[in-house]
Design a protein around this motif. Structure first.
Motif, PDB file in Angstrom:
ATOM      1  N   PRO A 124     -20.927 -22.049 -20.500  1.00 40.29           N
ATOM      2  CA  PRO A 124     -19.799 -21.980 -19.769  1.00 40.29           C
ATOM      3  C   PRO A 124     -19.015 -23.749 -19.968  1.00 40.29           C
ATOM      4  CG  PRO A 124     -20.637 -21.516 -18.112  1.00 40.29           C
ATOM      5  CD  PRO A 124     -21.732 -21.549 -18.736  1.00 40.29           C
ATOM      6  N   ARG A 125     -18.091 -23.994 -19.835  1.00 33.21           N
ATOM      7  CA  ARG A 125     -17.424 -25.153 -19.921  1.00 33.21           C
ATOM      8  C   ARG A 125     -17.294 -25.513 -18.408  1.00 33.21           C
ATOM      9  NH1 ARG A 125     -12.807 -26.408 -24.180  1.00 33.21           N
ATOM     10  NH2 ARG A 125     -12.291 -28.200 -22.338  1.00 33.21           N
TER      11      ARG A 125
ATOM     12  N   TRP B  79     -22.361 -22.800 -10.758  1.00 29.99           N
ATOM     13  CA  TRP B  79     -21.561 -22.531 -11.464  1.00 29.99           C
ATOM     14  C   TRP B  79     -20.036 -23.145 -10.537  1.00 29.99           C
ATOM     15  CZ3 TRP B  79     -20.391 -18.984 -14.771  1.00 29.99           C
ATOM     16  CH2 TRP B  79     -21.351 -17.352 -15.290  1.00 29.99           C
TER      17      TRP B  79
ATOM     18  N   ASN C 194     -15.240 -25.996  -3.413  1.00 33.13           N
ATOM     19  CA  ASN C 194     -14.704 -24.707  -3.528  1.00 33.13           C
ATOM     20  C   ASN C 194     -14.735 -23.918  -2.572  1.00 33.13           C
ATOM     21  OD1 ASN C 194     -15.577 -24.462  -6.918  1.00 33.13           O
ATOM     22  ND2 ASN C 194     -13.513 -23.783  -6.309  1.00 33.13           N
TER      23      ASN C 194
ATOM     24  N   HIS D 266     -11.854 -11.490 -15.236  1.00 34.71           N
ATOM     25  CA  HIS D 266     -12.945 -12.612 -14.944  1.00 34.71           C
ATOM     26  C   HIS D 266     -14.068 -12.399 -15.171  1.00 34.71           C
ATOM     27  CE1 HIS D 266     -10.994 -13.645 -10.958  1.00 34.71           C
ATOM     28  NE2 HIS D 266     -12.107 -14.696 -10.758  1.00 34.71           N
TER      29      HIS D 266
ATOM     30  N   ARG E 104     -15.532 -16.137 -17.205  1.00 39.96           N
ATOM     31  CA  ARG E 104     -17.015 -16.798 -16.710  1.00 39.96           C
ATOM     32  C   ARG E 104     -18.278 -17.145 -18.109  1.00 39.96           C
ATOM     33  NH1 ARG E 104     -19.484 -12.952 -11.757  1.00 39.96           N
ATOM     34  NH2 ARG E 104     -20.446 -15.180 -11.949  1.00 39.96           N
ATOM     35  N   ILE E 105     -17.733 -16.461 -18.759  1.00 40.45           N
ATOM     36  CA  ILE E 105     -18.740 -16.606 -20.038  1.00 40.45           C
ATOM     37  C   ILE E 105     -18.397 -17.984 -20.763  1.00 40.45           C
ATOM     38  CG2 ILE E 105     -18.983 -15.809 -22.430  1.00 40.45           C
ATOM     39  CD1 ILE E 105     -18.823 -12.725 -21.804  1.00 40.45           C
ATOM     40  N   ARG E 106     -17.365 -18.479 -20.342  1.00 36.16           N
ATOM     41  CA  ARG E 106     -16.695 -19.766 -21.104  1.00 36.16           C
ATOM     42  C   ARG E 106     -16.409 -20.902 -20.456  1.00 36.16           C
ATOM     43  NH1 ARG E 106     -15.313 -14.241 -22.989  1.00 36.16           N
ATOM     44  NH2 ARG E 106     -15.588 -14.382 -25.914  1.00 36.16           N
ATOM     45  N   PHE E 107     -16.098 -20.303 -19.361  1.00 33.76           N
ATOM     46  CA  PHE E 107     -16.120 -21.085 -18.174  1.00 33.76           C
ATOM     47  C   PHE E 107     -16.890 -21.098 -16.213  1.00 33.76           C
ATOM     48  CE2 PHE E 107     -12.570 -20.596 -21.016  1.00 33.76           C
ATOM     49  CZ  PHE E 107     -11.853 -22.419 -21.682  1.00 33.76           C
ATOM     50  N   LYS E 108     -17.154 -22.289 -16.356  1.00 35.06           N
ATOM     51  CA  LYS E 108     -17.391 -21.836 -15.238  1.00 35.06           C
ATOM     52  C   LYS E 108     -16.950 -22.017 -13.653  1.00 35.06           C
ATOM     53  CE  LYS E 108     -21.691 -23.974 -15.585  1.00 35.06           C
ATOM     54  NZ  LYS E 108     -22.699 -25.282 -14.856  1.00 35.06           N
ATOM     55  N   CYS E 109     -16.488 -21.211 -12.559  1.00 35.77           N
ATOM     56  CA  CYS E 109     -15.353 -20.999 -11.534  1.00 35.77           C
ATOM     57  C   CYS E 109     -14.707 -21.954 -11.272  1.00 35.77           C
ATOM     58  CB  CYS E 109     -16.333 -20.095 -10.522  1.00 35.77           C
ATOM     59  SG  CYS E 109     -17.512 -19.313 -10.471  1.00 35.77           S
ATOM     60  N   LYS E 110     -15.390 -23.049 -11.752  1.00 37.04           N
ATOM     61  CA  LYS E 110     -14.464 -24.459 -10.259  1.00 37.04           C
ATOM     62  C   LYS E 110     -13.650 -24.689 -11.523  1.00 37.04           C
ATOM     63  CE  LYS E 110     -18.242 -28.314 -11.939  1.00 37.04           C
ATOM     64  NZ  LYS E 110     -18.925 -29.378 -11.785  1.00 37.04           N
ATOM     65  N   VAL E 111     -13.794 -24.685 -13.071  1.00 33.26           N
ATOM     66  CA  VAL E 111     -12.623 -24.824 -13.523  1.00 33.26           C
ATOM     67  C   VAL E 111     -11.562 -24.513 -13.538  1.00 33.26           C
ATOM     68  CG1 VAL E 111     -11.501 -24.922 -15.977  1.00 33.26           C
ATOM     69  CG2 VAL E 111     -14.301 -25.450 -15.268  1.00 33.26           C
TER      70      VAL E 111
ATOM     71  N   HIS F 269     -10.904 -23.137 -10.346  1.00 37.38           N
ATOM     72  CA  HIS F 269     -10.800 -22.473  -8.835  1.00 37.38           C
ATOM     73  C   HIS F 269      -9.803 -24.096  -8.522  1.00 37.38           C
ATOM     74  CE1 HIS F 269      -9.877 -18.661  -8.782  1.00 37.38           C
ATOM     75  NE2 HIS F 269     -11.659 -18.332  -9.328  1.00 37.38           N
ATOM     76  N   THR F 270     -11.158 -24.954  -9.173  1.00 38.70           N
ATOM     77  CA  THR F 270     -10.364 -26.761  -8.600  1.00 38.70           C
ATOM     78  C   THR F 270      -9.322 -26.950  -9.601  1.00 38.70           C
ATOM     79  OG1 THR F 270     -12.336 -27.426  -9.450  1.00 38.70           O
ATOM     80  CG2 THR F 270     -13.125 -27.496  -7.524  1.00 38.70           C
ATOM     81  N   GLU F 271     -10.520 -27.334 -10.924  1.00 41.87           N
ATOM     82  CA  GLU F 271      -9.321 -28.666 -12.337  1.00 41.87           C
ATOM     83  C   GLU F 271      -7.893 -27.547 -12.191  1.00 41.87           C
ATOM     84  OE1 GLU F 271     -11.676 -29.298 -15.583  1.00 41.87           O
ATOM     85  OE2 GLU F 271      -9.842 -30.378 -16.140  1.00 41.87           O
TER      86      GLU F 271
ATOM     87  N   MET G 230      -8.737 -18.443  -4.460  1.00 36.90           N
ATOM     88  CA  MET G 230     -10.154 -18.152  -5.062  1.00 36.90           C
ATOM     89  C   MET G 230      -9.527 -16.760  -4.507  1.00 36.90           C
ATOM     90  SD  MET G 230     -13.387 -19.515  -5.169  1.00 36.90           S
ATOM     91  CE  MET G 230     -13.363 -20.773  -3.223  1.00 36.90           C
TER      92      MET G 230
ATOM     93  N   LYS H 262      -3.103 -24.252 -18.591  1.00 38.20           N
ATOM     94  CA  LYS H 262      -3.711 -25.684 -18.826  1.00 38.20           C
ATOM     95  C   LYS H 262      -4.193 -25.226 -20.450  1.00 38.20           C
ATOM     96  CE  LYS H 262      -3.869 -28.379 -14.985  1.00 38.20           C
ATOM     97  NZ  LYS H 262      -4.566 -29.571 -14.500  1.00 38.20           N
ATOM     98  N   CYS H 263      -5.250 -23.966 -20.397  1.00 36.59           N
ATOM     99  CA  CYS H 263      -5.752 -23.865 -21.145  1.00 36.59           C
ATOM    100  C   CYS H 263      -5.398 -22.880 -22.617  1.00 36.59           C
ATOM    101  CB  CYS H 263      -6.974 -22.549 -20.862  1.00 36.59           C
ATOM    102  SG  CYS H 263      -8.176 -23.769 -20.464  1.00 36.59           S
TER     103      CYS H 263
END
Lengths: 190, 134
Positions: A86-87, A124, A129, B55, B59-66, B68-70, B75, B95-96
């Motif tokens: 994942p990105r 993750w 967070n 979800h 989450r296969i494609r992006f980490k949680c923080k993408v 939930h922060t960026e 949450m 954004k995506c």
């Protein structure tokens, strides 16, 4: 006596609830598939014009390391073993910051102590967070109980919602307490 | 010890039994994929199907923080006030979902795909079926 009876009943209820979650009436592998088609999940509208374009859970989740709960996927292993990539950002250049530090929470009553591994979480998540708004960085500074977690706060923000559920007691309560010869020493440790 | 009247004891017992039966039933009726979120604070009022956010797919494609922060999603299911105008402006989902990273907001029915009448919140089985449900 009545109050004790009520407490017992409540404990039984929670026990039943957890047991039901931990041992579902129908085993995942036999009659019922682990991943229901979107049209049967009680969420998606089978009549909706978009549903036929959406990916079915079984298509991707069946190829990932398996688990017995949640999405039936061990997400940490899927990431560790490179099944998924994942990105980590969209537009920023923020680097992945992994912290390999375990925190042991000792005040867990009759249960095994809790080992919180930063590594799996920081693979993750970003530090912000959880810190400082939810958990203080200083060890022991954040006071919370299992009731808070069950209510969906602290660990329960994710565990019980998107990360492995709270029926998996021993995944967190994983560190046995050494039994001391003197009960007083044990009491002090709890 | 305080004395409890029989009817209070009875009602408490009844409550406990009801709670136990609800806890037993709850996991059996949950069929959604773990972590699916229903977004319906605004959708149906505006004449659209509720949004189903999976979800597992993300989450296969992006980490949680993408996200939930960026991107800035809080949450907590239901805590984010998401307007279509913001998405079209490239904020939040936008954004995506901008035709560059993922499909653009003109594909209404891919997100607005839920059954009418669903309540906002997080779904999926394997919770305690008890007090963990908010």
């Amino acid at each position: 006596m009545v109050q004790n009876l009520m407490k017992g009943l409540l404990a039984l209820c929670i026990g039943l609830g957890i047991a039901q979650g931990a041992f579902p009436a129908e085993p995942a592998s036999t009659e019922k598939p682990a991943w229901l088609p979107l049209a049967q999940d009680d969420l998606h509208d089978p009549e909706g014009p978009g549903i036929k374009f959406l990916q079915e859970p079984a298509e991707s989740l069946s190829t990932l390391p398996s688990d017995v709960v949640g999405n039936r996927v061990n997400w940490v292993r899927a990431l560790d073993k490179g099944f998924i990539d994942p990105r980590i950002n969209l537009y920023s250049n923020k680097k992945q910051k992994v912290l390999d530090l375990d925190v042991i929470r000792r005040k867990t009553g009759e249960m095994n102590m809790v080992r919180f591994p930063h590594r799996q979480h920081t693979e993750w998540l970003d530090c912000t967070n959880c810190h400082e708004w939810l958990f203080k960085s200083k060890a022991g500074a954040t006071k919370f109980s299992m009731f808070d977690v069950l209510k969906g706060d602290f660990c329960g923000r994710c565990h019980g919602a998107v990360a492995f559920p709270l029926t998996q007691c021993n995944r967190c309560h994983s560190v046995p307490r050494r039994v001391s010869a003197t009960p007083a020493a044990d009491a002090g440790r709890k | 010890m305080t004395y409890l009247y029989p009817q209070i004891i009875f009602s408490k017992l009844f409550g406990a039994c009801l709670l136990a039966s609800l806890m037993l039933l709850a996991p059996l009726t949950a069929q959604a994929e773990y972590g699916d979120v229903v977004l319906n604070n605004r959708a149906e009022q505006s004449g659209m199907r509720p949004v189903i956010f999976p979800h597992w797919f993300h989450r296969i494609r992006f980490k949680c923080k993408v996200c939930h922060t960026e991107v800035g999603f809080e949450m907590r299911a239901g805590a984010n006030d998401i307007l279509m105008a913001d998405i079209i402006d490239g904020k939040l989902c936008g954004k995506c979902h901008n035709n560059k990273i993922a499909w653009g907001p003109q594909n209404c029915h891919l997100c607005h795909s839920g059954l009418p009448g669903l309540k906002t919140g997080i779904r999926g089985g394997d919770s305690t079926g008890g007090p963990g449900k908010w």
